[in-house]
Scaffold this motif. Structure first.
Motif, short mmCIF file in Angstrom:
data_model
loop_
_atom_site.label_atom_id
_atom_site.label_comp_id
_atom_site.label_asym_id
_atom_site.label_seq_id
_atom_site.Cartn_x
_atom_site.Cartn_y
_atom_site.Cartn_z
N PHE A 178 43.69 32.31 6.82
CA PHE A 178 44.98 32.94 6.52
C PHE A 178 45.01 34.39 6.97
CE2 PHE A 178 45.55 29.20 4.11
CZ PHE A 178 46.89 29.08 3.77
N CYS A 179 43.85 35.03 7.00
CA CYS A 179 43.78 36.46 7.33
C CYS A 179 43.43 36.70 8.80
CB CYS A 179 42.77 37.16 6.43
SG CYS A 179 43.19 37.12 4.69
N CYS A 180 43.61 35.70 9.63
CA CYS A 180 43.42 35.85 11.08
C CYS A 180 44.79 35.66 11.74
CB CYS A 180 42.41 34.84 11.62
SG CYS A 180 40.74 35.02 10.95
N PRO A 181 45.58 36.71 11.88
CA PRO A 181 46.98 36.58 12.29
C PRO A 181 47.17 36.03 13.69
CG PRO A 181 46.31 38.89 12.31
CD PRO A 181 45.20 38.13 11.67
N LEU A 182 46.15 36.12 14.55
CA LEU A 182 46.31 35.68 15.94
C LEU A 182 45.68 34.31 16.19
CD1 LEU A 182 45.59 39.01 17.87
CD2 LEU A 182 47.77 38.12 17.03
N LEU A 183 45.16 33.66 15.16
CA LEU A 183 44.42 32.41 15.34
C LEU A 183 45.32 31.33 15.93
CD1 LEU A 183 41.58 31.26 14.82
CD2 LEU A 183 42.45 30.33 12.66
N GLU A 184 44.88 30.75 17.07
CA GLU A 184 45.65 29.72 17.76
C GLU A 184 44.93 28.38 17.80
OE1 GLU A 184 46.46 31.20 21.64
OE2 GLU A 184 47.96 32.67 20.97
N SER A 185 43.59 28.40 17.72
CA SER A 185 42.80 27.17 17.85
C SER A 185 41.80 27.09 16.70
CB SER A 185 42.06 27.16 19.19
OG SER A 185 41.21 26.03 19.30
N PRO A 201 47.19 29.20 9.07
CA PRO A 201 47.62 30.12 10.14
C PRO A 201 48.94 29.69 10.77
CG PRO A 201 45.30 29.58 10.37
CD PRO A 201 45.84 28.66 9.33
N ARG A 202 49.91 30.57 10.77
CA ARG A 202 51.25 30.21 11.25
C ARG A 202 51.33 30.13 12.77
NH1 ARG A 202 55.27 30.66 7.37
NH2 ARG A 202 54.56 31.43 5.35
N ASN A 203 50.41 30.81 13.48
CA ASN A 203 50.45 30.80 14.94
C ASN A 203 49.57 29.71 15.55
OD1 ASN A 203 52.22 33.03 15.25
ND2 ASN A 203 50.53 34.43 14.82
N LEU A 218 49.40 20.42 5.91
CA LEU A 218 49.71 21.13 7.15
C LEU A 218 51.03 21.89 7.05
CD1 LEU A 218 48.70 18.50 9.87
CD2 LEU A 218 47.33 20.33 8.88
N GLU A 219 51.45 22.21 5.86
CA GLU A 219 52.70 22.94 5.71
C GLU A 219 52.62 24.32 6.38
OE1 GLU A 219 54.01 23.18 1.71
OE2 GLU A 219 53.72 21.05 1.29
N ASN A 220 53.76 24.75 6.90
CA ASN A 220 53.89 26.06 7.54
C ASN A 220 53.16 26.17 8.88
OD1 ASN A 220 55.37 27.03 5.27
ND2 ASN A 220 53.43 27.42 4.21
N ASN A 221 52.78 25.03 9.47
CA ASN A 221 52.15 25.04 10.79
C ASN A 221 53.12 24.52 11.83
OD1 ASN A 221 49.46 24.05 8.85
ND2 ASN A 221 49.37 25.94 10.01
N VAL A 250 56.76 15.77 9.50
CA VAL A 250 57.86 16.71 9.27
C VAL A 250 57.39 18.15 9.44
CG1 VAL A 250 57.50 17.03 6.78
CG2 VAL A 250 59.81 17.16 7.74
N HIS A 251 56.07 18.38 9.33
CA HIS A 251 55.53 19.72 9.49
C HIS A 251 55.06 19.99 10.93
CE1 HIS A 251 55.74 20.18 5.19
NE2 HIS A 251 54.96 19.14 5.00
N LEU A 252 55.29 19.03 11.83
CA LEU A 252 54.81 19.18 13.21
C LEU A 252 55.96 18.95 14.19
CD1 LEU A 252 51.52 17.10 12.79
CD2 LEU A 252 51.75 19.57 12.69
N PRO A 253 57.00 19.75 14.16
CA PRO A 253 58.18 19.49 14.99
C PRO A 253 57.94 19.71 16.47
CG PRO A 253 58.40 21.60 13.89
CD PRO A 253 57.19 20.95 13.32
N ARG A 254 56.91 20.48 16.86
CA ARG A 254 56.66 20.78 18.27
C ARG A 254 55.45 20.03 18.85
NH1 ARG A 254 57.61 27.38 18.13
NH2 ARG A 254 59.72 27.30 17.28
N LEU A 255 54.99 19.03 18.14
CA LEU A 255 53.79 18.31 18.53
C LEU A 255 53.94 17.64 19.89
CD1 LEU A 255 50.97 17.61 17.40
CD2 LEU A 255 51.97 15.49 16.52
#
Length: 425
Positions: A178-185, A201-203, A218-221, A250-255
């Motif tokens: 949660f405290c890694c704001p740039l985490l992508e993978s 992580p939101r990103n 997986l909420e908020n992802n 429903v939490h993966l709209p861009r999958l």
């Protein structure tokens, strides 16, 4: 006198050569000429693995480990300039005090990528110095114990986190991610210390997890585009209100890419849906899925997912045989589709068309009727199918079953479709 071609190589060429050499050999190039001397010490990427120690067959384990540690110490001591990547991948024993010392040295180098693949011995408790490396962009840890200091507030620059065979508490895991704001993978494999997985992580764009989890959140992802799931949890502990396909997607709209392995499809089949999802997976183009063809709910859930993916182009199916699932889930009337009326096939043939599906691969084909019917359905409803690859679990059945499918393909499927039986060996 003929010129020395090795000594007169351009600097860029020397750098390329050194980059592709094991570190032990790169260090030895210092004796070639004054132009080569200590050029290796400018390399931004250092990899220390089993190739560092030569003639291992004639040395004791203690001698090998001592030589390996000396090589790492020597390389770090002489290295000059920026150091981007430091990788340790060693099958023998690595002493904790040695790793601690190397991490302390890396802290002064503003390291960007740290990879520790520790294959032997007890878990290494990560030095508190590592959590001060705030320039880290990539972190990969194997066989470690993660317990950051109380003052740790996350890695501000981290984009990729890969932890495997690691012990970490749920609080520490959530605070780290949660405290890694740039985490992508994010990759999690066989993590001990907690059973309820919450991804924050939101990103985050890429997620892979494998292991035993009783709950997945997986909420908020909303930015995830690539997800790979391989759960091996104790199925009898799955709660009755556990996640289903609708709640999951429903939490993966861009999958765009989804891989479902092991038991996770059964996890999603709770409250199985028929037909299509109320909200389609508009961007999903690649799907890899493990199906137990002895379980009607898994088949219907898989069909629901495929039918709800109008952009699907590539489909990989792994046949799974889990004959004891009825015991694990308490399903008293589990029916094997190969032994019952296949009205599900007729209904789905009339109401679905996979208009973008071009590539299909089915591995572990056992030849049960439900499986053959599923393959037939794909053939009959995929007008632009270019290739279907079948890999049998056993060569005993394949010829008779494939003959029937080839005839169906010839009559109904695209003329460009191919069915390629692969040798199971």
């Amino acid at each position: 006198m003929e010129s020395d071609k090795i000594s007169n190589l351009p600097g860029d060429a020397i750098k390329q050569i050194l980059t592709h050499l094991p570190i032990r050999e790169a260090v030895r190039t210092s004796v070639l000429s004054s132009l080569w001397r200590y050029r290796w010490a400018l390399l931004p990427h250092l990899v220390f693995d089993d190739q560092c120690v030569s003639n291992q067959n004639h040395k004791t384990c203690a001698q090998i480990n001592t030589e390996f540690s000396d090589i790492v110490d020597h390389a770090l001591l002489l290295h000059i300039g920026p150091l981007h990547t430091f990788k340790l991948s060693y099958e023998e024993f690595l002493a904790a005090n040695d790793i601690d010392r190397w991490i302390l040295h890396l802290l002064r180098k503003s390291i960007k990528e740290f990879i520790l693949q520790k294959w032997d011995g007890p878990q290494y408790k990560i030095s508190s110095w590592l959590f001060s490396c705030q320039d880290l962009v990539r972190l990969e840890l194997h066989n470690c114990l993660l317990k950051p200091p109380l003052t740790f507030k996350g890695f501000r620059s981290l984009k990729s986190l890969d932890i495997q065979n690691v012990t970490i508490t749920q609080d520490v895991f959530e605070s780290m991610t949660f405290c890694c704001p740039l985490l992508e993978s994010l990759t999690l494999c066989n993590v001990d210390g907690f059973t309820n997985l919450k991804i924050g992580p939101r990103n985050l764009k890429y997620l892979e997890f494998r292991g035993s989890f009783a709950e997945v959140n997986l909420e908020n992802n909303l930015n995830l585009v690539d997800v790979s799931i391989d759960l091996d949890f104790y199925l009898w502990d799955v709660p009755g209100d556990s996640i289903n396909l609708l709640k999951f997607l429903v939490h993966l709209p861009r999958l765009q890419n989804l891989a479902i392995k092991s038991f996770f499809l059964k996890y999603l089949s709770v409250g199985a849906l028929q037909g299509k999802l109320p909200r389609p997976c508009l961007d999903l183009t690649s799907l890899s899925i493990s199906i137990c063809f002895n379980d009607p709910e898994e088949i219907l859930t898989a069909l629901c997912l495929i039918r709800s993916s109008p952009a699907l182009q590539e489909l990989k199916i792994s046949g799974a045989c889990r004959g004891d699932l009825s015991l694990l889930f308490g399903l008293e009337d589990m029916a094997v589709l190969g032994e019952v009326e296949n009205s599900w096939l007729d209904d789905n043939c009339q109401n679905c068309s996979f208009t973008q599906l071009r590539l299909v691969e089915v591995t572990g084909v056992s030849g049960v009727k439900a499986e053959v019917d599923f393959i037939r359905l794909l053939l009959l409803t995929s007008p632009v199918l270019e290739r279907m690859t079948l890999q049998p679990a056993s060569a005993n059945w394949v010829f008779e079953s494939l003959r029937e499918l080839v005839e169906i393909r010839t009559r109904h499927a695209s003329v460009q479709a191919e069915i390629i039986p692969l040798d199971s060996n």
